[in-house]
Structures are given as C-alpha cells and as structure tokens.
Design an enzyme around this catalytic site. Sequence first.
Site, PDB file in Angstrom:
ATOM      1  N   SER A 225      34.176  -1.758  61.799  1.00  0.00           N
ATOM      2  CA  SER A 225      32.810  -1.548  62.272  1.00  0.00           C
ATOM      3  C   SER A 225      31.944  -2.763  61.932  1.00  0.00           C
ATOM      4  O   SER A 225      32.203  -3.852  62.438  1.00  0.00           O
ATOM      5  CB  SER A 225      32.249  -0.247  61.703  1.00  0.00           C
ATOM      6  OG  SER A 225      31.042   0.118  62.331  1.00  0.00           O
ATOM      7  N   LEU A 226      30.925  -2.629  61.053  1.00  0.00           N
ATOM      8  CA  LEU A 226      30.112  -3.800  60.727  1.00  0.00           C
ATOM      9  C   LEU A 226      30.963  -4.922  60.153  1.00  0.00           C
ATOM     10  O   LEU A 226      30.602  -6.103  60.247  1.00  0.00           O
ATOM     11  CB  LEU A 226      28.991  -3.428  59.753  1.00  0.00           C
ATOM     12  CG  LEU A 226      29.331  -3.352  58.257  1.00  0.00           C
ATOM     13  CD1 LEU A 226      29.146  -4.696  57.559  1.00  0.00           C
ATOM     14  CD2 LEU A 226      28.508  -2.296  57.567  1.00  0.00           C
TER      15      LEU A 226
ATOM     16  N   ARG B 151      21.134  -4.469  64.028  1.00  0.00           N
ATOM     17  CA  ARG B 151      22.096  -3.416  64.346  1.00  0.00           C
ATOM     18  C   ARG B 151      21.807  -2.156  63.531  1.00  0.00           C
ATOM     19  O   ARG B 151      21.794  -1.040  64.069  1.00  0.00           O
ATOM     20  CB  ARG B 151      23.508  -3.929  64.053  1.00  0.00           C
ATOM     21  CG  ARG B 151      24.663  -2.985  64.441  1.00  0.00           C
ATOM     22  CD  ARG B 151      25.979  -3.706  64.154  1.00  0.00           C
ATOM     23  NE  ARG B 151      27.159  -2.926  64.529  1.00  0.00           N
ATOM     24  CZ  ARG B 151      27.841  -2.128  63.710  1.00  0.00           C
ATOM     25  NH1 ARG B 151      27.427  -1.959  62.458  1.00  0.00           N
ATOM     26  NH2 ARG B 151      28.924  -1.492  64.130  1.00  0.00           N
TER      27      ARG B 151
ATOM     28  N   HIS C 111      29.144   5.212  66.502  1.00  0.00           N
ATOM     29  CA  HIS C 111      30.333   5.074  67.359  1.00  0.00           C
ATOM     30  C   HIS C 111      30.553   6.277  68.276  1.00  0.00           C
ATOM     31  O   HIS C 111      31.661   6.821  68.359  1.00  0.00           O
ATOM     32  CB  HIS C 111      31.581   4.797  66.508  1.00  0.00           C
ATOM     33  CG  HIS C 111      31.472   3.532  65.719  1.00  0.00           C
ATOM     34  ND1 HIS C 111      31.449   2.291  66.312  1.00  0.00           N
ATOM     35  CD2 HIS C 111      31.341   3.321  64.383  1.00  0.00           C
ATOM     36  CE1 HIS C 111      31.309   1.367  65.374  1.00  0.00           C
ATOM     37  NE2 HIS C 111      31.232   1.968  64.202  1.00  0.00           N
TER      38      HIS C 111
ATOM     39  N   GLN D  66      31.310  -1.856  70.921  1.00  0.00           N
ATOM     40  CA  GLN D  66      31.682  -1.295  69.621  1.00  0.00           C
ATOM     41  C   GLN D  66      30.657  -0.297  69.104  1.00  0.00           C
ATOM     42  O   GLN D  66      30.985   0.646  68.390  1.00  0.00           O
ATOM     43  CB  GLN D  66      31.851  -2.455  68.619  1.00  0.00           C
ATOM     44  CG  GLN D  66      32.462  -2.078  67.296  1.00  0.00           C
ATOM     45  CD  GLN D  66      31.716  -2.698  66.140  1.00  0.00           C
ATOM     46  OE1 GLN D  66      30.533  -2.474  65.981  1.00  0.00           O
ATOM     47  NE2 GLN D  66      32.427  -3.495  65.354  1.00  0.00           N
TER      48      GLN D  66
END
Length: 312
Positions: A94-95, A119, A203, A252
């Site tokens: 992820s990040l 983000r 997500h 993503q």
Amino acid sequence: MRAFIFPGQGSQAVGMGKTLAEASAHAREVFQEVDEALGQHLFKLMSEGPDDQLTLTENAQPAIMANAIATLRVLERDGGVTLSGKAAYVAGHSLGEYSALCAAGAFDLATTARLLKTRGQAMQAAVPVEVGAMAALLGADIDTAQKLADAAAEGEVCTVANDNDPSQVVISGHKGAVERAVAMVKDYGIKRGVLLPVSAPFHCPLMQPAADAMAEALGANPPAAPLVPVIANVTASPVSDADTISNLLVEQVTGRVRWRESVGAMEAIGVTQFVEFGGKVLGPMVKRSASGDVETVSVISMDDIEALLKTL
C-alpha cells in the site's frame, strides 16, 4: 536475487526512528528533510507521540515512509552500497509502494512525503467517519474471502482490500456490510473476523474521491523511471515505465493490494531474499506466501544495518 520491501500502515509506533536518528546523521537528514517538506514537526510526533496523532492516516503514511527511507539511507551512505547494486526489485505494501519508489529514485524524498500527506488526507476525507470499515479475516484464503464479501454486501460495498498471505485477507467497504461479513465468518469456515481500528475503508470503490485527488497530485508530480523495477500492488507484476507507475498508483487507492501474489511473482523470477526496511510486518507474510525456501531480513536498528552489511 534480492528484493527490498517496505511496510504499510499499521507499522507505525511512537519512538520510531528515534534511536536511528541518535546514531546516524544520515537518518537525521532524512527526518529533517521530511519535516521541511511538510512544514510540520513530524519527527517529534514520531519520537514522542501522542499515539492517536501519529496513527492519523495523514501522519502515519509519511512517517512510515520516512522511517523506512532513513533506514535505507543509513545502509547506503554508512555502508557504501547502492540499492541498484544490491536489489533486483523493490516492492511495498500500500503506502509502502511509495517508499519503494522513493528508494528506487522514482520520486525524491520531499515529493514522496508531500504525496503521502495528500494521499492520507484524501483517503480520510473520501468517506465520512463511521460510514466505512475494514476487517481482517484470519484463516481465510482469497476465494473464500471474496465469497463472504459478496454474500455480506447486500447492495452495499464489501470487497477484498488486501490479499496479504494464504491465511490473512482484509475486506473493506460500508460499515454495515463489513460487520455482516464478520458475523458470518464461521459459515464460511473462516477462523476469525476482526474489525480493524482504521478511520476509513481503504482499497475499495468508496475511495474513488481519493483516487481522483491522487491522479491530480501525480499529474503535477510525475514519477521518473525507477532504478530497478517495482512490483506493483494492483498487478503483482514488475513495472519500470513511469507513466504506467503513475496510473497504477491511482488505481491502487481503490484497488486490491495483491501482496501474496506479489511475493509469488518475485519468487518466480528468482528472488530468494526479502529485506524489509523499517518494520517487521511483511517478513512473516512473505514466509507464509512463498512456496519455497526464502530468507527474510528485517532492518530497523543500526545493529540490523551492520548485520545486513556483512552479508551483502
């Protein structure tokens, strides 16, 4: 063959980076550069807390990245090694994909910090508090988890967010749907369902406003081609083209983190050692996902860095 990997949200902890900063000027430089880029005392928050402020998505994301990159930079500068000389691939959860891209030179440190701040803020703002939720399904494979999510949805959003390893899948969506899924786990032969202490349903399609915000941010701050290929979360395959990387980072935000498949992809192309920077989260997932005998190494402290240097 070696991959450098970078953890995602949940790996933050008060005190992170403090000992490393005390031991290395190169680590201090990273934390100072991130503070300046964000216009906030993030490293003070990382070192001293409070925990509830560090856990906020907009703080946790750049903090986890800064800690991982500081660890890598100490390895590179103090150890006299380069990422491209020691790693064939990079990947992040992820990040952590942003950390991986920063490590591989696709983004500079200040840009990475600002992108992750944006983000985090956009993901938090995308869904009002109490509207969404996430849950970890323990003892669930991906197919069973998806069937459960589909059954629990009842017209709401409920989908697989993270395919972490063969025994752990995370679902995300509307709070009611996720809670229904947790209540139904035994019907699907799943050992346990645990609601996660997160502030937004990451997500999943509910994150579309955050994806739009990241499309704008990445349009203004496009990546360069990385020094080594990155294994993208949403495709679980290597990518080096800058435009493709940018598009995949937007996808993503709403798409599934295919970590189990990413490990399989790296193993299939010959990776036998996975080195995790700034955490001890991904190593166990790698071990559970790999089909063969792979080595995992966690690098957090100066002692870890010195031990790794002896093997490189």
